[in-house]
Design an enzyme around this catalytic site. Structure first.
Site, PDB file in Angstrom:
ATOM      1  N   LYS A  22       3.793 -13.565 -44.185  1.00  0.00           N
ATOM      2  CA  LYS A  22       3.687 -12.838 -43.173  1.00  0.00           C
ATOM      3  C   LYS A  22       3.484 -13.648 -41.788  1.00  0.00           C
ATOM      4  CE  LYS A  22      -1.250 -12.317 -42.552  1.00  0.00           C
ATOM      5  NZ  LYS A  22      -1.740 -12.475 -41.164  1.00  0.00           N
ATOM      6  N   ASN A  23       2.890 -14.534 -41.847  1.00  0.00           N
ATOM      7  CA  ASN A  23       2.860 -15.516 -40.519  1.00  0.00           C
ATOM      8  C   ASN A  23       3.959 -16.229 -40.318  1.00  0.00           C
ATOM      9  OD1 ASN A  23       0.066 -14.767 -41.099  1.00  0.00           O
ATOM     10  ND2 ASN A  23      -0.692 -16.949 -41.566  1.00  0.00           N
ATOM     11  N   ARG A  92      -4.302  -8.958 -33.988  1.00  0.00           N
ATOM     12  CA  ARG A  92      -4.280 -10.332 -32.662  1.00  0.00           C
ATOM     13  C   ARG A  92      -2.998 -10.820 -32.728  1.00  0.00           C
ATOM     14  NH1 ARG A  92      -7.693 -12.992 -31.638  1.00  0.00           N
ATOM     15  NH2 ARG A  92      -6.367 -14.843 -31.852  1.00  0.00           N
ATOM     16  N   CYS A 116     -12.567 -11.697 -34.009  1.00  0.00           N
ATOM     17  CA  CYS A 116     -12.152 -10.869 -35.051  1.00  0.00           C
ATOM     18  C   CYS A 116     -13.429 -11.802 -36.077  1.00  0.00           C
ATOM     19  CB  CYS A 116     -11.210 -11.122 -35.765  1.00  0.00           C
ATOM     20  SG  CYS A 116     -10.794 -13.006 -36.419  1.00  0.00           S
ATOM     21  N   ARG A 121     -11.865 -16.791 -31.389  1.00  0.00           N
ATOM     22  CA  ARG A 121     -10.273 -16.752 -31.426  1.00  0.00           C
ATOM     23  C   ARG A 121      -9.742 -16.534 -29.937  1.00  0.00           C
ATOM     24  NH1 ARG A 121      -7.956 -14.455 -36.825  1.00  0.00           N
ATOM     25  NH2 ARG A 121      -6.237 -15.767 -36.279  1.00  0.00           N
ATOM     26  N   PRO A 122      -9.915 -17.519 -29.095  1.00  0.00           N
ATOM     27  CA  PRO A 122      -9.612 -17.420 -27.662  1.00  0.00           C
ATOM     28  C   PRO A 122      -7.851 -17.663 -27.657  1.00  0.00           C
ATOM     29  CG  PRO A 122     -10.854 -19.571 -28.016  1.00  0.00           C
ATOM     30  CD  PRO A 122     -10.847 -18.590 -29.192  1.00  0.00           C
ATOM     31  N   VAL A 123      -7.472 -17.302 -26.620  1.00  0.00           N
ATOM     32  CA  VAL A 123      -5.959 -17.539 -26.383  1.00  0.00           C
ATOM     33  C   VAL A 123      -5.683 -18.397 -25.136  1.00  0.00           C
ATOM     34  CG1 VAL A 123      -4.999 -15.680 -27.850  1.00  0.00           C
ATOM     35  CG2 VAL A 123      -5.551 -15.109 -25.366  1.00  0.00           C
ATOM     36  N   ASP A 124      -6.538 -19.189 -24.699  1.00  0.00           N
ATOM     37  CA  ASP A 124      -6.436 -19.849 -23.439  1.00  0.00           C
ATOM     38  C   ASP A 124      -5.624 -20.945 -23.398  1.00  0.00           C
ATOM     39  OD1 ASP A 124      -8.340 -20.762 -25.661  1.00  0.00           O
ATOM     40  OD2 ASP A 124      -8.577 -22.549 -24.125  1.00  0.00           O
ATOM     41  N   LEU A 125      -5.058 -21.348 -24.683  1.00  0.00           N
ATOM     42  CA  LEU A 125      -4.118 -22.413 -24.562  1.00  0.00           C
ATOM     43  C   LEU A 125      -2.681 -21.705 -24.427  1.00  0.00           C
ATOM     44  CD1 LEU A 125      -5.348 -24.702 -27.594  1.00  0.00           C
ATOM     45  CD2 LEU A 125      -5.639 -25.060 -24.829  1.00  0.00           C
ATOM     46  N   ASP A 309      -6.429 -21.132 -44.380  1.00  0.00           N
ATOM     47  CA  ASP A 309      -6.140 -19.644 -45.187  1.00  0.00           C
ATOM     48  C   ASP A 309      -6.289 -19.842 -46.527  1.00  0.00           C
ATOM     49  OD1 ASP A 309      -3.412 -18.702 -42.888  1.00  0.00           O
ATOM     50  OD2 ASP A 309      -5.833 -18.698 -42.671  1.00  0.00           O
ATOM     51  N   ILE A 331     -11.629 -25.458 -38.696  1.00  0.00           N
ATOM     52  CA  ILE A 331     -10.487 -24.478 -37.935  1.00  0.00           C
ATOM     53  C   ILE A 331     -11.343 -23.412 -37.348  1.00  0.00           C
ATOM     54  CG2 ILE A 331      -8.504 -23.135 -37.676  1.00  0.00           C
ATOM     55  CD1 ILE A 331      -7.837 -26.217 -38.466  1.00  0.00           C
ATOM     56  N   ARG A 401      -3.412  -5.907 -45.399  1.00  0.00           N
ATOM     57  CA  ARG A 401      -2.674  -6.499 -44.104  1.00  0.00           C
ATOM     58  C   ARG A 401      -1.911  -7.890 -44.546  1.00  0.00           C
ATOM     59  NH1 ARG A 401      -6.778  -7.594 -39.374  1.00  0.00           N
ATOM     60  NH2 ARG A 401      -4.594  -8.335 -38.561  1.00  0.00           N
TER      61      ARG A 401
HETATM   62  C1  EPZ Z   1      -2.636 -18.595 -37.342  1.00  0.00           C
HETATM   63  O1  EPZ Z   1      -3.820 -17.928 -36.381  1.00  0.00           O
HETATM   64  C2  EPZ Z   1      -2.744 -17.617 -38.406  1.00  0.00           C
HETATM   65  N1  EPZ Z   1      -2.139 -16.407 -38.230  1.00  0.00           N
HETATM   66  C3  EPZ Z   1      -3.954 -17.730 -39.240  1.00  0.00           C
HETATM   67  O2  EPZ Z   1      -3.748 -16.964 -40.453  1.00  0.00           O
HETATM   68  C4  EPZ Z   1      -4.130 -19.056 -39.723  1.00  0.00           C
HETATM   69  O3  EPZ Z   1      -5.521 -19.120 -40.059  1.00  0.00           O
HETATM   70  C5  EPZ Z   1      -4.376 -19.996 -38.378  1.00  0.00           C
HETATM   71  O4  EPZ Z   1      -2.988 -19.823 -37.878  1.00  0.00           O
HETATM   72  C6  EPZ Z   1      -4.678 -21.292 -38.505  1.00  0.00           C
HETATM   73  O5  EPZ Z   1      -3.789 -21.934 -39.575  1.00  0.00           O
HETATM   74  C7  EPZ Z   1      -0.939 -16.158 -37.723  1.00  0.00           C
HETATM   75  O6  EPZ Z   1      -0.060 -16.958 -38.144  1.00  0.00           O
HETATM   76  C8  EPZ Z   1      -0.395 -14.753 -37.301  1.00  0.00           C
HETATM   77  P1  EPZ Z   1      -4.768 -21.050 -34.356  1.00  0.00           P
HETATM   78  P2  EPZ Z   1      -3.944 -18.626 -35.055  1.00  0.00           P
HETATM   79  O7  EPZ Z   1      -4.438 -20.733 -32.776  1.00  0.00           O
HETATM   80  O8  EPZ Z   1      -2.577 -18.921 -34.444  1.00  0.00           O
HETATM   81  C9  EPZ Z   1      -8.607 -22.227 -31.560  1.00  0.00           C
HETATM   82  C10 EPZ Z   1      -4.226 -15.410 -41.972  1.00  0.00           C
HETATM   83  O9  EPZ Z   1      -5.273 -15.192 -42.904  1.00  0.00           O
HETATM   84  N2  EPZ Z   1      -7.960 -21.803 -30.432  1.00  0.00           N
HETATM   85  O10 EPZ Z   1      -3.892 -21.947 -35.041  1.00  0.00           O
HETATM   86  O11 EPZ Z   1      -4.591 -17.457 -34.339  1.00  0.00           O
HETATM   87  C11 EPZ Z   1      -8.997 -21.088 -32.494  1.00  0.00           C
HETATM   88  O12 EPZ Z   1      -9.875 -20.339 -31.892  1.00  0.00           O
HETATM   89  C12 EPZ Z   1      -4.470 -15.780 -40.586  1.00  0.00           C
HETATM   90  O13 EPZ Z   1      -3.121 -15.123 -42.369  1.00  0.00           O
HETATM   91  C13 EPZ Z   1      -8.314 -21.829 -29.226  1.00  0.00           C
HETATM   92  O14 EPZ Z   1      -9.353 -22.280 -28.734  1.00  0.00           O
HETATM   93  O15 EPZ Z   1      -4.746 -19.529 -35.272  1.00  0.00           O
HETATM   94  C14 EPZ Z   1      -9.091 -21.771 -33.784  1.00  0.00           C
HETATM   95  O16 EPZ Z   1     -10.399 -22.398 -33.859  1.00  0.00           O
HETATM   96  C15 EPZ Z   1      -6.086 -15.764 -40.338  1.00  0.00           C
HETATM   97  N3  EPZ Z   1      -7.576 -21.550 -28.061  1.00  0.00           N
HETATM   98  C16 EPZ Z   1      -8.135 -22.999 -33.754  1.00  0.00           C
HETATM   99  O17 EPZ Z   1      -7.776 -23.307 -32.255  1.00  0.00           O
HETATM  100  C17 EPZ Z   1      -6.066 -21.077 -28.117  1.00  0.00           C
HETATM  101  O18 EPZ Z   1      -5.559 -20.556 -27.101  1.00  0.00           O
HETATM  102  C18 EPZ Z   1      -6.830 -22.673 -34.561  1.00  0.00           C
HETATM  103  O19 EPZ Z   1      -6.386 -21.411 -34.155  1.00  0.00           O
HETATM  104  C19 EPZ Z   1      -5.533 -20.916 -29.395  1.00  0.00           C
HETATM  105  C20 EPZ Z   1      -6.545 -21.251 -30.848  1.00  0.00           C
END
Ligand code: EPZ
Length: 421
Positions: A22-23, A92, A116, A121-125, A309, A331, A401
């Site tokens: 999926k990912n 998301r 969620c 889960r911000p997207v600031d980066l 995960d 995480i 999902r």
């Molecule tokens: C991906 O989510 C996966 N989803 C998630 O899988 C997975 O749990 C996660 O990576 C960690 O491995 C997809 O690939 C679609 P992150 P993602 O950005 O990219 C923080 C599942 O069950 N962060 O790696 O959204 C964030 O809050 C799902 O299949 C910021 O602060 O995760 C988290 O604490 C759930 N700012 C950490 O980083 C940002 O701009 C890691 O998040 C981005 C992230």
């Protein structure tokens, strides 16, 4: 609302075919927006999130043909560069259209994804990285409004960007954005997940110049345009890990087909520590267990460390394993939603901050529980497989999902799982 009814106590035997990841599929579907000719994908899993992503892309003008696990996407003509709230709020990962839209068309209007169940889960980066490439971005009425109109040739400019947190979709978004930028982009502290590597391999087939995927420094040299290609999506290591934990808990012997053991080192190591026998071939893994397990400590971290995960699934294993264990989630700030549901099944778990202390019990007792997020739902299914009597899991749309044909695959292995609509 669908629910699952599970009669616990059956051991699992046989073979299970693992689906595409999926990912990996979600970001690769969004990468189709970068190509001027059709992208042909195989091993795309039949999941709700895949359906949602395809719907979003079609709304933008992408022509999509789907035949089982084969999906072809033609993004030669795009008439909308917007990802509306009503679509982003359900998934998301829609944020992954931001990079491609901005890189190929110079503009994007993407709803900010809400939080969620597992965290804010911000997207600031994602946003800071695109700004580092020169994009002008502001947030208005809950939407990310982005443009490159003010830049030379109206194109993103290559940049060096250090991500101060390892972010999987952040790395993927910025990698996609950099493929058509002018000049070279270097992403530092990049995510090394296999799904990031798979996307890079697909982009390279489309004509992108990328090196370093799978390490923490990824270099992308911008090119004029990308074309379609043919790509087979990598196997879903988390689906595989979930079935491996299932048979370790129930006891029995299961062979997983279409899986690459090298993607699951940390999970295999922990299962062996717990007392399961795990043997690996090139594209299959066989797990054998007598169901008598030892508790194992878990600490999640970015790949190649133990994957977040798989945290909930191993928590389920620990609830019936012998001894005490610590499960630490580093995480996400709220990824213990499954704990209180497991306590309803008789699990002995105490939470202290981001660590759960689990004391193995002799057995769990079936009850009605509620799924809250994708992997939490999976962990409740695992607990239901070993609990005495009947377990009813509500709100299983979360499961749909991320797990293709879950009850069919489990019942084919000897489980007793019924879906009630
Ligand atoms: C991906 O989510 C996966 N989803 C998630 O899988 C997975 O749990 C996660 O990576 C960690 O491995 C997809 O690939 C679609 P992150 P993602 O950005 O990219 C923080 C599942 O069950 N962060 O790696 O959204 C964030 O809050 C799902 O299949 C910021 O602060 O995760 C988290 O604490 C759930 N700012 C950490 O980083 C940002 O701009 C890691 O998040 C981005 C992230």
């Amino acid at each position: 609302m669908d629910k699952l009814i599970i009669q616990g106590g059956n051991r699992l035997h046989g073979e299970v075919l693992i689906s595409g990841a999926k990912n990996a599929a979600l970001p690769i579907l969004c990468a189709a927006l970068l190509a001027e000719t059709p992208l042909h994908l195989t091993s795309v899993p039949a999941l709700k999130d895949v359906g949602s992503t395809i719907k979003l892309l079609e709304k933008m003008g992408v022509k999509v043909n789907r035949d089982g696990d084969k999906v072809s996407l033609d993004a030669s003509i795009i008439h909308s560069k917007e990802a509306p709230y009503e679509m982003v709020k359900t998934m998301r990962a829609s944020i992954l259209v931001l990079g491609p839209l901005l890189s190929r068309f110079g503009q994007a209007r993407v709803s900010l994804p809400g939080g969620c169940a597992i965290g804010s889960r911000p997207v600031d980066l994602h946003i800071k990285g695109l700004q580092a490439m020169g994009a002008e971005i502001h947030i208005e009425h809950g939407y990310i409004e982005a443009t490159t109109a003010h830049l030379p040739n109206k194109r993103l400019q290559g940049a060096r960007y250090y991500m101060d947190l390892v972010t999987v979709t952040g790395t993927e978004n910025l990698m996609m954005a950099a493929t058509l930028a002018q000049g070279t982009t270097v992403l530092e502290n990049a995510a090394k997940e296999p799904e990031v590597v798979d996307m890079a391999e697909c982009l390279i087939k489309m004509g992108a110049k990328i090196s370093g995927a799978g390490t923490d420094v990824i270099t992308i040299i911008g090119v004029e345009r990308l074309n379609g290609a043919a790509h087979n999506v990598v196997c879903d290591r988390i689906e595989a890990g979930t079935y491996m934990v299932a048979v370790a808990m129930t006891g029995g012997e299961v062979k997983l087909l279409n899986v690459q053991p090298k993607l699951l080192d940390a999970v295999i190591e922990k299962l062996r520590d717990a007392g399961a026998t795990v043997s690996c071939e090139t594209d299959s893994i066989t797990v054998k267990s007598d169901g008598q397990l030892k508790a194992v400590n878990i600490r999640t971290a970015p790949h190649p460390a133990f994957p977040t995960d798989m945290q909930a699934q191993f928590m389920a294993l620990n609830t019936i394993a012998k001894g005490m264990s610590k499960v630490t989630e580093t995480i996400f700030e709220n990824r213990f939603m499954h704990v209180q549901e497991m306590q309803r099944l008789g699990a002995d778990i105490d939470i202290e901050g981001n660590t759960a202390l689990v004391k193995g019990v002799a057995f769990l007792d079936g009850a009605t529980v509620m799924a809250t997020d994708l992997r939490a739902s999976a962990s409740l299914v695992l607990a239901g497989l070993v609990a005495r009597g009947e377990t009813v899991i509500e709100r299983i749309y979360h499961l749909d999902r991320g797990y293709e044909n879950l009850e069919q695959k489990l019942n084919a292995l000897g489980a007793n799982v019924k879906r009630v609509t």
